[in-house]
Design a protein around this motif. Structure first.
Motif, short mmCIF file in Angstrom:
data_model
loop_
_atom_site.label_atom_id
_atom_site.label_comp_id
_atom_site.label_asym_id
_atom_site.label_seq_id
_atom_site.Cartn_x
_atom_site.Cartn_y
_atom_site.Cartn_z
N ALA A 16 0.83 -1.21 0.00
CA ALA A 16 0.00 0.00 0.00
C ALA A 16 0.86 1.26 0.00
N ALA A 17 1.97 1.23 0.76
CA ALA A 17 2.85 2.40 0.84
C ALA A 17 3.56 2.63 -0.50
N LEU A 18 4.03 1.57 -1.13
CA LEU A 18 4.68 1.73 -2.44
C LEU A 18 3.70 2.28 -3.46
N ALA A 19 2.46 1.79 -3.43
CA ALA A 19 1.45 2.29 -4.35
C ALA A 19 1.16 3.77 -4.11
N ARG A 20 1.15 4.15 -2.84
CA ARG A 20 0.87 5.55 -2.53
C ARG A 20 2.00 6.46 -3.02
N GLU A 21 3.26 6.02 -2.84
CA GLU A 21 4.36 6.85 -3.32
C GLU A 21 4.41 6.89 -4.84
N LEU A 22 4.01 5.80 -5.48
CA LEU A 22 3.90 5.81 -6.94
C LEU A 22 2.90 6.88 -7.40
N ARG A 23 1.80 7.00 -6.70
CA ARG A 23 0.81 8.02 -7.07
C ARG A 23 1.38 9.42 -6.91
N TYR A 24 2.20 9.60 -5.90
CA TYR A 24 2.86 10.90 -5.72
C TYR A 24 3.83 11.19 -6.86
N MET A 25 4.59 10.16 -7.25
CA MET A 25 5.54 10.36 -8.34
C MET A 25 4.81 10.66 -9.65
N ARG A 26 3.64 10.07 -9.83
CA ARG A 26 2.86 10.37 -11.02
C ARG A 26 2.45 11.84 -11.06
N GLU A 27 2.22 12.42 -9.90
CA GLU A 27 1.91 13.84 -9.83
C GLU A 27 3.10 14.66 -10.33
N LEU A 28 4.31 14.21 -10.06
CA LEU A 28 5.49 14.92 -10.51
C LEU A 28 5.72 14.75 -12.02
N THR A 29 5.55 13.54 -12.50
CA THR A 29 5.97 13.25 -13.88
C THR A 29 4.93 13.59 -14.92
N GLY A 30 3.64 13.56 -14.55
CA GLY A 30 2.60 13.66 -15.55
C GLY A 30 2.54 12.39 -16.38
N PRO A 31 1.74 12.38 -17.45
CA PRO A 31 1.61 11.18 -18.28
C PRO A 31 2.95 10.80 -18.92
N ARG A 32 3.30 9.56 -18.83
CA ARG A 32 4.53 9.06 -19.46
C ARG A 32 4.28 7.66 -20.03
N ALA A 33 5.14 7.25 -20.93
CA ALA A 33 5.14 5.89 -21.44
C ALA A 33 6.25 5.13 -20.73
N VAL A 34 5.89 4.14 -19.95
CA VAL A 34 6.85 3.37 -19.16
C VAL A 34 7.45 2.28 -20.04
N GLY A 54 15.29 4.95 0.22
CA GLY A 54 16.58 5.21 -0.40
C GLY A 54 16.57 5.31 -1.90
N ALA A 55 15.42 5.16 -2.54
CA ALA A 55 15.37 5.19 -4.01
C ALA A 55 15.65 6.59 -4.53
N HIS A 56 16.41 6.66 -5.62
CA HIS A 56 16.71 7.92 -6.28
C HIS A 56 15.91 8.02 -7.57
N GLY A 57 15.72 9.22 -8.05
CA GLY A 57 15.02 9.43 -9.31
C GLY A 57 15.51 10.67 -10.01
N ARG A 58 15.25 10.73 -11.30
CA ARG A 58 15.45 11.94 -12.11
C ARG A 58 14.20 12.08 -12.96
N VAL A 59 13.44 13.12 -12.71
CA VAL A 59 12.17 13.29 -13.42
C VAL A 59 12.06 14.71 -13.97
N THR A 60 11.59 14.81 -15.20
CA THR A 60 11.38 16.10 -15.83
C THR A 60 9.95 16.54 -15.58
N THR A 61 9.80 17.68 -14.95
CA THR A 61 8.49 18.23 -14.61
C THR A 61 8.25 19.50 -15.42
N ASP A 62 7.09 20.09 -15.25
CA ASP A 62 6.80 21.35 -15.94
C ASP A 62 7.75 22.45 -15.50
N GLU A 63 8.33 22.32 -14.30
CA GLU A 63 9.25 23.33 -13.78
C GLU A 63 10.71 22.99 -14.08
N GLY A 64 10.97 21.86 -14.72
CA GLY A 64 12.35 21.46 -15.01
C GLY A 64 12.65 20.08 -14.45
#
Length: 396
Positions: A55-73, A283-293
């Motif tokens: 449940a926690a991983l799913a919730r953080e995934l939803r947060y990351m989706r807010e950052l990334t917007g629609p993407r093709a995985v 501890g997971a790292h990410g690099r995501v392009t958002t509307d702000e950069g």
């Protein structure tokens, strides 16, 4: 950092593409034991509430989706820790959530790391049914004495049995080996590597043993308990590795990774090609392009702290910082020169707004460390042996 509790997300809309692709990394931080060479974020915990973690991983995934917007995985990677300690239902829940949030490519690569000690045929088949189509086995050695030295809990026979089982179940298979171990000769490594290649499917990750700060090996090494091969000997082992892998049809598409054509790890290529990736879990790292950069993200490392943060605010991030244009170019070079295919100078200029110093490039070419083909620069085989030094000169 965006709001902690994002509103419900539209699952349709224009899919944003980034050079290098887009992947999702899921970190499972738990292990049966801590290997003495390992500095990854891994923890030995007796009992894990898998429903709570799913449940926690799913919730953080939803947060990351807010950052990334629609993407093709294009890829999903379960790393750790030991992801093969995850229940099938946990893996299935995470993959189901990813499919809800983003557009998943029809030929998506879904990798999961596993240890031979956690191999169970029923669980492997469950992972395959959930969607996992690539397994990465942490074999590390096919010599029982060396496995004991490395702190592994499996035997060579168990490793070979796990490889055989994985080849039956998964379309794609990779496994890891560690070489340049204390006292290891070129002849001994050649025998072990050839044995591995006789069992391998299409991909091997072959790492030289390094001493990482804060590990049990670091403390033993400082006390003089063992020595690693001298630099020239290690370089010869690296050359030998490429030669033997090449005989079996695997090329060094990256410094430590060897694959048959088309069998390269797509998820790791996202990293090395400087694509975007959403990282979830402790501890997971990410690099995501958002509307702000472009943002660099990093989650809290302690599992308990991460879990509490996700349940309180929807994510466990402690870092979500903008990446400056100059830093993006440097990061792209740091990752891309590890690849056999090299790096685009034009892309470096697009990211940074400035051209790379051609006098440095030309100097490294004269020294035999780099080659250039039009817009692309590559590290030569000699340059790969001293890649940190090459990067230091190039980006100084």
């Amino acid at each position: 950092m965006p709001a902690s509790n994002p509103s419900p997300l539209p699952l349709r809309g224009e899919v944003k593409e980034a050079e290098g692709g887009f992947g999702v990394y899921v970190h499972w931080p738990f292990c049966l034991s801590k290997c003495p060479y390992c500095d990854f974020n891994s923890h030995v915990v007796a009992n894990v509430d898998q429903r709570q973690w799913a449940a926690a991983l799913a919730r953080e995934l939803r947060y990351m989706r807010e950052l990334t917007g629609p993407r093709a995985v294009s890829s999903v990677f379960f790393g750790g820790g030991t992801p093969s300690l995850m229940e099938v239902a946990t893996v299935d829940a995470v993959l189901t959530e990813i499919a809800k949030l983003w557009n998943v490519d029809a030929d998506v690569e879904i990798s999961l790391e596993a240890n031979p000690t956690s191999v169970e045929a029923e669980r492997f088949r469950g992972y395959r049914s959930a969607g996992v189509n690539r397994l990465s086995l942490g074999v590390q050695s096919l010599d029982d004495a060396q496995l004991k030295f490395l702190g592994r809990l499996h035997s060579a026979d168990e490793a070979l049995a796990a490889i055989g089982l994985a080849r039956e179940i998964f379309p794609r298979l990779s496994f890891d080996l560690i070489y340049a171990r204390p006292g290891q000769t070129a002849a001994a490594w050649a025998r072990e590597l050839r044995m591995a290649l006789s069992h391998a499917a299409d991909h091997l990750s072959l790492y030289q043993l390094t001493i990482e700060e804060g590990t049990a090996f670091a403390r033993l090494y400082e006390k003089g308990a063992f020595r690693l091969p001298e630099e020239d000997d290690a370089a010869e082992l690296y050359r030998l590795t490429g030669e033997i892998a090449g005989e079996a049809g695997l090329s060094a598409y990256e410094v430590s990774n060897y694959a048959k054509p088309g069998a390269e790890c797509r998820h790791n290529l996202v990293y090395w090609r400087y694509g975007d990736y959403a990282g979830v879990g402790p501890g997971a790292h990410g690099r995501v392009t958002t509307d702000e950069g472009r943002l660099a993200t990093a989650a809290l490392k302690a599992p308990g702290a991460w879990l509490a943060s996700v349940e309180a605010s929807g994510h466990g991030l402690e870092v979500a910082d903008p990446v400056k244009a100059s830093e993006q170019g440097d990061e792209m070079m740091l990752m891309g020169l590890r690849l056999e295919e090299g790096v685009s100078l034009k892309r470096y200029e697009r990211l940074t707004g400035r051209a790379l110093d051609t006098t440095r490039v030309d100097g490294l070419i004269r020294d035999g460390a780099l080659s250039r083909d039009g817009d692309i620069i590559k590290a030569t085989p000699e340059g790969r042996l001293v890649l940190n030094g090459v990067l230091g000169r190039l980006l100084a």
